[in-house]
Design a protein around this motif. Structure first.
Motif, short mmCIF file in Angstrom:
data_model
loop_
_atom_site.label_atom_id
_atom_site.label_comp_id
_atom_site.label_asym_id
_atom_site.label_seq_id
_atom_site.Cartn_x
_atom_site.Cartn_y
_atom_site.Cartn_z
N MET A 132 -24.16 38.77 -53.67
CA MET A 132 -22.94 39.21 -53.03
C MET A 132 -21.97 38.05 -52.89
N ILE A 133 -20.80 38.28 -53.34
CA ILE A 133 -19.79 37.22 -53.22
C ILE A 133 -18.96 37.48 -51.97
N ILE A 134 -19.00 36.49 -51.13
CA ILE A 134 -18.20 36.63 -49.90
C ILE A 134 -16.93 35.81 -50.08
N LYS A 135 -15.86 36.52 -50.07
CA LYS A 135 -14.58 35.79 -50.18
C LYS A 135 -13.85 35.92 -48.87
N ARG A 136 -13.58 34.80 -48.35
CA ARG A 136 -12.80 34.82 -47.11
C ARG A 136 -11.33 34.81 -47.45
N ARG A 137 -10.65 35.61 -46.73
CA ARG A 137 -9.20 35.63 -46.95
C ARG A 137 -8.57 34.34 -46.44
N LYS A 138 -7.78 33.76 -47.27
CA LYS A 138 -7.11 32.53 -46.83
C LYS A 138 -6.04 32.86 -45.80
N LYS A 139 -5.99 31.99 -44.79
CA LYS A 139 -4.93 32.19 -43.80
C LYS A 139 -3.60 31.78 -44.42
N SER A 140 -2.65 32.67 -44.33
CA SER A 140 -1.34 32.30 -44.90
C SER A 140 -0.58 31.44 -43.90
N SER A 141 -0.11 30.29 -44.39
CA SER A 141 0.66 29.41 -43.50
C SER A 141 2.14 29.51 -43.85
N MET A 142 2.89 29.87 -42.84
CA MET A 142 4.34 30.04 -43.05
C MET A 142 5.10 28.79 -42.57
N GLY A 143 4.58 27.64 -42.88
CA GLY A 143 5.20 26.40 -42.40
C GLY A 143 6.45 26.03 -43.21
N LEU A 144 7.38 25.46 -42.52
CA LEU A 144 8.60 24.99 -43.18
C LEU A 144 8.37 23.57 -43.65
N ASN A 145 8.70 23.29 -44.87
CA ASN A 145 8.52 21.93 -45.36
C ASN A 145 9.69 21.07 -44.89
N LEU A 146 9.40 20.28 -43.89
CA LEU A 146 10.48 19.50 -43.27
C LEU A 146 10.89 18.29 -44.11
N THR A 147 9.94 17.78 -44.86
CA THR A 147 10.21 16.55 -45.60
C THR A 147 11.41 16.68 -46.52
N SER A 148 11.40 17.73 -47.29
CA SER A 148 12.52 17.88 -48.24
C SER A 148 13.84 18.11 -47.52
N MET A 149 13.73 18.81 -46.36
CA MET A 149 14.97 19.05 -45.61
C MET A 149 15.55 17.74 -45.08
N ILE A 150 14.68 16.90 -44.50
CA ILE A 150 15.12 15.58 -44.01
C ILE A 150 15.71 14.78 -45.15
N ASP A 151 15.04 14.86 -46.28
CA ASP A 151 15.49 14.19 -47.50
C ASP A 151 16.94 14.53 -47.83
N VAL A 152 17.20 15.80 -47.89
CA VAL A 152 18.53 16.26 -48.28
C VAL A 152 19.56 15.95 -47.18
N VAL A 153 19.15 16.12 -45.93
CA VAL A 153 20.08 15.85 -44.82
C VAL A 153 20.49 14.38 -44.82
N PHE A 154 19.52 13.49 -45.02
CA PHE A 154 19.84 12.06 -45.05
C PHE A 154 20.75 11.73 -46.23
#
Lengths: 145, 158
Positions: free
Chosen positions: B1-23
């Motif tokens: 039996m293959i048990i596959k756990r559902r991956k938790k979806s992370s809705m995180g905002l990637n701040l690095t690129s935003m800081i990059d562009v803002v700077f």
């Protein structure tokens, strides 16, 4: 039964965005340091009513700061990195002369509002001794409206 | 039996690129903007030294003495050399100088715009008061204004 072991988790910091942001910060501070006028010493400049003065231009110039002391006296005179005693103004003449020969076109005189004219006049005379009739700019506070 | 756990979806905002562009935007505007300096200045031509003499002027200059009577910006005393009467403050001085100037409006004036105006503060006059008188002459649009050697208070102003 097929058993899948936990994948070995590797905790690695992603260095790329960190380097990215670090470099941006470096560039930011370099730009800021270029903008800040390092020639100007902080003091309380005169601000006459309805001043008929014009905005100081960002050009090659010599800024002479007469640093105030208590009671309208003067601590020292600062020109760039040079600090001159008020009693040895021949040094001021020499420094201003060198800077004017090096391409500066005008001399900006910054003095505190409470400074006695007697001392300021000594500095003006020292600048006048340069001999090339430079144009002197008497600096006032521009935020007086 | 293959048990596959559902991956938790992370809705995180990637701040690095935003800081990059803002700077990047910040730096762009800082470089592109010409910063207005909060300082202004009065231009004054310095006459070249002549045989140790302080100021050699061709015309008989209009001499304005100024002394400080207090520490406030209006605590100053003004005195004109010559038969010009009493001047109460810098506004009155500007008015007098405007009225005395020869131009298309005042043909009966006494002085040309280029007439030398000599501001002679006393030794202990505050710099702001010397410049207030200088400014009064500049406001009246005189073009040949000079700060002269200081006078002692007792010699000129009683």
């Amino acid at each position: 039964m097929e058993w899948r072991g936990k994948p070995s988790s590797s905790i690695n910091a992603n260095l790329t965005p960190m380097i990215d942001v670090t470099f941006l910060l470096i560039v930011f501070f370099v730009v800021v340091s270029q903008i800040v006028d390092r020639d100007a010493v902080s003091m309380d400049l005169p601000s006459p009513e309805n001043a008929a003065a014009s905005v100081a231009e960002m050009q090659e110039r010599v800024v002479v700061n007469i640093v105030p002391s208590d009671g309208g006296a003067v601590q020292r005179v600062v020109v760039g990195r040079h600090e001159i005693s008020i009693d040895s103004l021949d040094e001021l003449t020499a420094i201003v002369k060198t800077r004017l020969q090096g391409g500066a076109s005008e001399v900006y005189l910054r003095a505190d509002r409470a400074t006695r004219y007697m001392v300021i006049h000594k500095a003006i005379e020292a600048i006048r001794k340069v001999g090339t009739t430079p144009r002197l700019q008497l600096v006032i506070d521009g935020d007086n409206e | 039996m293959i048990i596959k756990r559902r991956k938790k979806s992370s809705m995180g905002l990637n701040l690095t690129s935003m800081i990059d562009v803002v700077f990047l935007l910040l730096i762009y505007f800082m470089v592109a903007t010409e910063f207005k300096i909060a300082e202004e200045s009065f231009p004054m031509d310095l006459p070249a030294p002549k045989n140790g003499q302080s100021h050699m002027l061709d015309n008989e200059p209009l001499v304005i003495h100024v002394d400080s009577s207090g520490e406030g910006p209006h605590d100053l005393r003004i005195q004109l050399e010559g038969p010009w009467g009493k001047i109460e403050n810098t506004r009155a001085l500007t008015k007098f100088l405007r009225m005395s100037k020869i131009d298309e409006f005042h043909v009966t004036g006494y002085f040309l715009q280029t007439h030398p105006v000599l501001v002679t503060p006393t030794e202990n006059a505050r710099w702001e008061h010397a410049l207030a008188v200088y400014n009064a002459a500049a406001l009246a649009q005189y073009t040949n204004i000079t700060l002269a050697e200081p006078v002692t208070k007792l010699d000129v102003l009683q």
